[in-house]
Motif scaffolding. Structure first.
Motif, PDB file in Angstrom:
ATOM      1  N   GLU A  79     -28.850  45.110  82.869  1.00  0.00           N
ATOM      2  CA  GLU A  79     -29.057  46.470  82.349  1.00  0.00           C
ATOM      3  C   GLU A  79     -30.548  46.821  82.282  1.00  0.00           C
ATOM      4  OE1 GLU A  79     -25.139  44.970  80.664  1.00  0.00           O
ATOM      5  OE2 GLU A  79     -27.146  44.153  81.018  1.00  0.00           O
ATOM      6  N   GLN A 107     -24.781  44.882  91.194  1.00  0.00           N
ATOM      7  CA  GLN A 107     -24.646  45.033  89.748  1.00  0.00           C
ATOM      8  C   GLN A 107     -25.762  45.912  89.196  1.00  0.00           C
ATOM      9  OE1 GLN A 107     -23.639  40.407  89.744  1.00  0.00           O
ATOM     10  NE2 GLN A 107     -23.732  41.173  87.670  1.00  0.00           N
ATOM     11  N   GLU A 111     -25.289  49.718  87.473  1.00  0.00           N
ATOM     12  CA  GLU A 111     -25.782  50.045  86.137  1.00  0.00           C
ATOM     13  C   GLU A 111     -26.738  51.233  86.171  1.00  0.00           C
ATOM     14  OE1 GLU A 111     -25.060  49.274  83.143  1.00  0.00           O
ATOM     15  OE2 GLU A 111     -23.685  47.602  83.463  1.00  0.00           O
ATOM     16  N   HIS A 180     -23.139  39.534  82.943  1.00  0.00           N
ATOM     17  CA  HIS A 180     -22.958  40.963  83.132  1.00  0.00           C
ATOM     18  C   HIS A 180     -21.517  41.274  83.547  1.00  0.00           C
ATOM     19  CE1 HIS A 180     -23.346  44.723  85.682  1.00  0.00           C
ATOM     20  NE2 HIS A 180     -23.718  45.121  84.482  1.00  0.00           N
ATOM     21  N   LYS A 181     -20.965  42.382  83.073  1.00  0.00           N
ATOM     22  CA  LYS A 181     -19.591  42.780  83.379  1.00  0.00           C
ATOM     23  C   LYS A 181     -19.606  44.113  84.126  1.00  0.00           C
ATOM     24  CE  LYS A 181     -17.671  40.373  79.381  1.00  0.00           C
ATOM     25  NZ  LYS A 181     -16.873  40.502  78.112  1.00  0.00           N
ATOM     26  N   GLU A 183     -17.465  45.594  85.825  1.00  0.00           N
ATOM     27  CA  GLU A 183     -16.237  46.399  85.759  1.00  0.00           C
ATOM     28  C   GLU A 183     -16.286  47.429  84.631  1.00  0.00           C
ATOM     29  OE1 GLU A 183     -15.460  42.686  83.276  1.00  0.00           O
ATOM     30  OE2 GLU A 183     -16.408  43.143  85.216  1.00  0.00           O
ATOM     31  N   LEU A 184     -17.160  47.209  83.643  1.00  0.00           N
ATOM     32  CA  LEU A 184     -17.316  48.196  82.583  1.00  0.00           C
ATOM     33  C   LEU A 184     -18.132  49.401  83.045  1.00  0.00           C
ATOM     34  CD1 LEU A 184     -18.021  45.870  79.508  1.00  0.00           C
ATOM     35  CD2 LEU A 184     -15.829  46.772  80.326  1.00  0.00           C
ATOM     36  N   ALA A 185     -18.949  49.197  84.072  1.00  0.00           N
ATOM     37  CA  ALA A 185     -19.793  50.276  84.575  1.00  0.00           C
ATOM     38  C   ALA A 185     -19.152  51.042  85.723  1.00  0.00           C
ATOM     39  CB  ALA A 185     -21.144  49.712  85.025  1.00  0.00           C
ATOM     40  N   TYR A 186     -18.310  50.388  86.519  1.00  0.00           N
ATOM     41  CA  TYR A 186     -17.740  51.055  87.692  1.00  0.00           C
ATOM     42  C   TYR A 186     -17.093  52.403  87.372  1.00  0.00           C
ATOM     43  CZ  TYR A 186     -18.332  46.623  90.244  1.00  0.00           C
ATOM     44  OH  TYR A 186     -18.850  45.494  90.823  1.00  0.00           O
ATOM     45  N   ARG A 188     -17.809  54.540  85.298  1.00  0.00           N
ATOM     46  CA  ARG A 188     -18.794  55.522  84.841  1.00  0.00           C
ATOM     47  C   ARG A 188     -19.702  56.003  85.965  1.00  0.00           C
ATOM     48  NH1 ARG A 188     -21.348  51.482  81.281  1.00  0.00           N
ATOM     49  NH2 ARG A 188     -23.049  52.995  81.051  1.00  0.00           N
ATOM     50  N   SER A 215     -11.896  50.854  91.219  1.00  0.00           N
ATOM     51  CA  SER A 215     -12.444  51.137  89.887  1.00  0.00           C
ATOM     52  C   SER A 215     -13.508  52.221  89.927  1.00  0.00           C
ATOM     53  CB  SER A 215     -13.048  49.863  89.289  1.00  0.00           C
ATOM     54  OG  SER A 215     -12.072  48.857  89.124  1.00  0.00           O
TER      55      SER A 215
END
Length: 258
Positions: A79, A107, A111, A180-181, A183-186, A188, A215
């Motif tokens: 991030e 990644q 982000e 880092h994950k 999949e939480l950002a994809y 968005r 996603s």
């Protein structure tokens, strides 16, 4: 379209104590911003940069602690890397970039798009990492080793040089990547996104890349036959052709032919 693809001198950019190095070639629109993977640097994009500079401005980056960029006081999270690159773009007045990230670089650019939607970016994710359920160093290194078995000497030489330049904190950098994950950002990411996978990529399996593409609200998956995770180093042309075709800039290749 660019009329002068010559490389401009590399320059530093510092934000909140961390410094990246960037160089540009070409001119005009769009502006391509290239972000490398773990242990790499901007030189892995040399061939791809040369191709893309025929069609716009290309900026290739050494993230802090990679390539020629100095090691920051603390290893940045994904991030934080995204925020540093976003700050650089704003400082240069760059809007509506086409981000191209490879491996861990996917990644970072994901982000950027999720955290800084005002940049109005389009994304190209080449060999996206890291697959859910496989986020440990040994799994990732084993996959990379299998992927490299059939690679050319050029890939080994370029990769080994960049890993050595990544310095003694590579373990901490690997940890930052693995925790880092993405999949939480994809979900968005508002802009168009191309997921580009080498057909033989051991690091970014087909099922994972399908999940990544689905996603992303405006995601598309394209595979390049007969190449693995480091395809753009050995021969950047198939990747360049598909990126340009996806952007509607050229039709030198389609999504089904090498």
């Amino acid at each position: 379209m660019s009329s002068d693809p010559a490389i401009q001198p590399a320059r530093p950019f510092t934000h909140e104590g961390a410094t990246l190095i960037w160089e540009a070639r070409g001119s005009g629109e769009p502006t391509f911003v290239l972000v490398h993977g773990i242990g790499m640097g901007r030189t892995v994009f040399n061939g791809l940069s040369e191709r893309l500079a025929e069609h716009g401005r290309v900026i290739a980056i050494d993230l802090p602690g990679y390539g020629e960029a100095p090691e920051p006081p603390r290893t940045p999270t994904v991030e934080r890397l995204a925020d540093i690159v976003a700050a650089f773009l704003r400082s240069e007045g760059i809007a509506a970039p086409v981000f191209i990230g490879h491996s861990m670089g996917t990644q970072v650019i994901t982000e950027i798009a999720a955290r800084h939607p005002d940049l109005d970016a389009r994304l190209v994710l080449i060999g996206p990492t890291v697959e859910i359920g496989q986020r440990n160093a040994w799994t990732q290194l084993a996959r990379l080793g299998r992927d490299l078995l059939d690679e050319s000497p050029k890939v080994f030489v370029v990769g080994a040089r960049e890993y050595l330049r990544a310095g003694p904190n590579l373990r901490l950098k690997m940890r930052a990547m693995l925790v880092h994950k993405p999949e939480l950002a994809y979900p968005r990411v508002a802009g168009d996104a191309l997921v580009l996978r080498g057909e033989d990529d051991e690091v970014a399996p087909h099922a994972w890349c399908e999940q990544v593409a689905s996603s992303l609200p405006r995601g598309t998956l394209v595979e390049v036959p007969g190449v693995g995770h480091e395809a753009m180093i050995k021969n950047p042309d198939p990747a360049a052709d598909r990126i340009l075709a996806w952007l509607g800039i050229t039709a030198t290749a389609d999504a089904t032919n090498p």
